[in-house]
Design an enzyme around this catalytic site. Structure first.
Site, mmCIF file in Angstrom:
data_model
loop_
_atom_site.group_PDB
_atom_site.id
_atom_site.type_symbol
_atom_site.label_atom_id
_atom_site.label_comp_id
_atom_site.label_asym_id
_atom_site.label_seq_id
_atom_site.Cartn_x
_atom_site.Cartn_y
_atom_site.Cartn_z
ATOM 1 N N SER A 1 -1.173 -2.878 0.413
ATOM 2 C CA SER A 1 -1.811 -2.002 1.387
ATOM 3 C C SER A 1 -2.309 -2.804 2.591
ATOM 4 O O SER A 1 -1.523 -3.495 3.228
ATOM 5 C CB SER A 1 -2.928 -1.212 0.695
ATOM 6 N N ASP B 1 4.049 7.621 -2.466
ATOM 7 C CA ASP B 1 2.828 7.014 -1.931
ATOM 8 C C ASP B 1 2.197 7.984 -0.942
ATOM 9 O O ASP B 1 2.738 8.240 0.121
ATOM 10 C CB ASP B 1 3.166 5.688 -1.246
ATOM 11 N N HIS C 1 0.549 5.033 -4.538
ATOM 12 C CA HIS C 1 0.061 3.877 -3.781
ATOM 13 C C HIS C 1 -0.489 2.800 -4.716
ATOM 14 O O HIS C 1 -0.234 1.613 -4.520
ATOM 15 C CB HIS C 1 -1.018 4.331 -2.795
#
Length: 276
Positions: free
Chosen positions: A97, A227, A256
């Site tokens: 991320s 995601d 995610h």
């Protein structure tokens, strides 16, 4: 507890486990978490004979709750100081991320010999926010919503994210893991509200296009096609086109937070990439 002070006096917490002469793997965590989010991976790769290192980004976890310096260039400067202090060479840098953006920019700027390979997992590059140059991006209203919710009730926002889109627990038939939700919430609430508020701009508006182009080492881009936080269409599918030595793997139905809920699949895949 291992800490070091950066040039501007910020105290950074870090973990450094394993043989100091083994190949290092450096893990870069996502927003608003800490190095604890890598517990599974650090234990797994430690067991495979690697030296594993991770830090709490400034303003996050056990590091100083900074009100300034919450920008990607400063984040990366902190990593450069830490990797210099530990003299990490031939390291694999793995980022998830926001941490994927950090790993990407670090790899683009690192001294020769510091980086062997890069793994970008559910990562934000090239850029998240929608603009004329990035028409498929997420609208600014999405990130304004995060900011407003954080300012109004950070504790509830973090509970909502962890209980819902982050791990895909909002999907029909999902196996909800309460400990995972609580651990996400715990990590988020350890950090500073100001730094985490500022980091929303960092992960959404930082443009990593030139960083991706500059990375010269093999890079493994992995992303779940479900995601809900960093949509694959304007992240991995664009990033792979900009890398000199990129390899893409898409995981059908993965969320995610796939590194936590599907670690049994992803860890061996990452190991295979490192050893290739």
């Amino acid at each position: 507890m291992a800490t070091f002070n950066t040039k501007d006096g910020t105290e950074i917490f870090y973990k450094d486990w394993g043989p100091k002469d083994a190949q290092p793997i450096f893990f870069h965590h996502g927003w608003p978490l800490s190095s604890d989010d890598w517990d599974n991976q650090m234990l797994y790769f430690l067991g495979k004979g690697f030296r594993v290192v991770s830090h709490d980004r400034r303003g996050h976890g056990r590091s100083t709750q900074t009100d300034t310096g919450n920008d990607m260039d400063t984040y990366v400067a902190d990593v450069i100081e830490l990797t210099d202090k530990l003299d990490l060479k031939n390291a694999v840098h793995i980022g998830h991320s926001t941490g994927g953006g950090e790993a990407c920019r670090y790899a683009a700027r690192a001294k020769a010999g510091r980086v062997a390979k890069v793994v970008l997992a559910g990562a934000v590059p090239p850029i998240m926010v929608k603009s004329d140059k990035n028409p498929g991006g997420s609208p600014m209203e999405v990130f304004d919503g995060y900011r407003n919710a954080l300012a109004a009730n950070r504790a509830q926002l973090y509970l909502d994210i962890a209980s819902g889109p982050f791990y895909g627990f909002n999907r029909p038939g999902a196996k909800v893991i309460q400990g995972t939700i609580q651990n996400w919430w715990r990590q988020g609430m350890m950090g500073g509200a100001k730094a985490q508020y500022d980091c929303i701009k960092v992960f959404s508006e930082t443009d990593f296009t030139e960083d991706l182009k500059a990375i010269s080492v093999p890079t493994f881009v992995i992303h779940g096609d479900d995601d809900q936080v960093v949509p694959i269409a304007d992240a991995a599918l664009l990033a792979i086109k900009l890398l000199k030595k990129g390899e893409l793997k898409v995981y059908r139905g993965y969320p995610h937070g796939m590194l936590t809920v599907h670690a049994d699949v992803l860890n061996p895949d990452i190991l295979a990439f490192i050893k290739a």
